[in-house]
Design a protein around this motif. Structure first.
Motif, PDB file in Angstrom:
ATOM      1  N   ASN A 298      -5.045   7.181  -1.556  1.00  0.00           N
ATOM      2  CA  ASN A 298      -5.168   5.879  -2.187  1.00  0.00           C
ATOM      3  C   ASN A 298      -5.541   4.820  -1.163  1.00  0.00           C
ATOM      4  O   ASN A 298      -6.401   3.990  -1.404  1.00  0.00           O
ATOM      5  CB  ASN A 298      -3.861   5.511  -2.896  1.00  0.00           C
TER       6      ASN A 298
ATOM      7  N   SER B 266       5.090  10.002  -1.402  1.00  0.00           N
ATOM      8  CA  SER B 266       4.296  11.061  -2.013  1.00  0.00           C
ATOM      9  C   SER B 266       4.496  12.369  -1.273  1.00  0.00           C
ATOM     10  O   SER B 266       4.509  12.408  -0.054  1.00  0.00           O
ATOM     11  CB  SER B 266       2.825  10.668  -1.967  1.00  0.00           C
TER      12      SER B 266
ATOM     13  N   ARG C 219       7.139   2.937 -12.300  1.00  0.00           N
ATOM     14  CA  ARG C 219       6.650   3.975 -11.389  1.00  0.00           C
ATOM     15  C   ARG C 219       5.146   3.810 -11.143  1.00  0.00           C
ATOM     16  O   ARG C 219       4.668   3.916 -10.016  1.00  0.00           O
ATOM     17  CB  ARG C 219       6.950   5.364 -11.934  1.00  0.00           C
ATOM     18  N   GLU C 220       4.390   3.530 -12.200  1.00  0.00           N
ATOM     19  CA  GLU C 220       2.943   3.329 -12.067  1.00  0.00           C
ATOM     20  C   GLU C 220       2.643   2.119 -11.176  1.00  0.00           C
ATOM     21  O   GLU C 220       1.754   2.171 -10.324  1.00  0.00           O
ATOM     22  CB  GLU C 220       2.297   3.133 -13.441  1.00  0.00           C
TER      23      GLU C 220
ATOM     24  N   LEU D 294       5.310   4.241  -3.391  1.00  0.00           N
ATOM     25  CA  LEU D 294       6.056   5.402  -3.852  1.00  0.00           C
ATOM     26  C   LEU D 294       5.830   6.553  -2.882  1.00  0.00           C
ATOM     27  O   LEU D 294       4.685   6.934  -2.648  1.00  0.00           O
ATOM     28  CB  LEU D 294       5.601   5.807  -5.255  1.00  0.00           C
TER      29      LEU D 294
ATOM     30  N   ARG E  87       3.477   3.044  -7.613  1.00  0.00           N
ATOM     31  CA  ARG E  87       2.469   3.988  -7.109  1.00  0.00           C
ATOM     32  C   ARG E  87       1.170   3.266  -6.768  1.00  0.00           C
ATOM     33  O   ARG E  87       0.597   3.456  -5.692  1.00  0.00           O
ATOM     34  CB  ARG E  87       2.200   5.080  -8.151  1.00  0.00           C
ATOM     35  N   LYS E  88       0.717   2.389  -7.655  1.00  0.00           N
ATOM     36  CA  LYS E  88      -0.527   1.652  -7.422  1.00  0.00           C
ATOM     37  C   LYS E  88      -0.421   0.737  -6.212  1.00  0.00           C
ATOM     38  O   LYS E  88      -1.412   0.482  -5.534  1.00  0.00           O
ATOM     39  CB  LYS E  88      -0.911   0.851  -8.660  1.00  0.00           C
TER      40      LYS E  88
ATOM     41  N   GLY F 175       1.149   1.535  -3.618  1.00  0.00           N
ATOM     42  CA  GLY F 175       1.266   2.394  -2.446  1.00  0.00           C
ATOM     43  C   GLY F 175       2.661   2.446  -1.866  1.00  0.00           C
ATOM     44  O   GLY F 175       2.838   2.737  -0.688  1.00  0.00           O
TER      45      GLY F 175
ATOM     46  N   LYS G 164      -0.696   9.007  -1.334  1.00  0.00           N
ATOM     47  CA  LYS G 164      -0.644   7.662  -0.784  1.00  0.00           C
ATOM     48  C   LYS G 164      -1.763   7.470   0.232  1.00  0.00           C
ATOM     49  O   LYS G 164      -2.451   6.464   0.229  1.00  0.00           O
ATOM     50  CB  LYS G 164       0.724   7.412  -0.140  1.00  0.00           C
TER      51      LYS G 164
END
Length: 66
Positions: A58, A50, A39-40, A48, A43-44, A46, A55
């Motif tokens: 970020n 949100s 998940r991390e 995932l 997410r990092k 971009g 997003k």
């Protein structure tokens, strides 16, 4: 509660041992820790979806760094 997708994961035993120790350090099961790490990473990257617009934030911070 939402259903979780089940799938088989073949993983190198030494990598599993490292994940097992790391998960124990974080007071998580190996399964939960792998899900957390994935998940991390997503997410990092971009990727995932949100609900809060994180997003976009970020992406904006990445543009500012360039």
């Amino acid at each position: 509660m939402s259903q979780k997708k089940k799938f088989l994961l073949r993983i190198d035993p030494k990598l599993y041992e490292a994940l097992e120790g790391w998960a124990a350090d974080e007071f998580r099961s190996v399964n939960t820790h792998i899900e957390f790490l994935l998940r991390e990473a997503v997410r990092k990257a971009g990727r995932l979806p949100s609900k809060t617009g994180a997003k976009k934030e970020n992406q904006n911070s990445e543009k500012e760094e360039e």
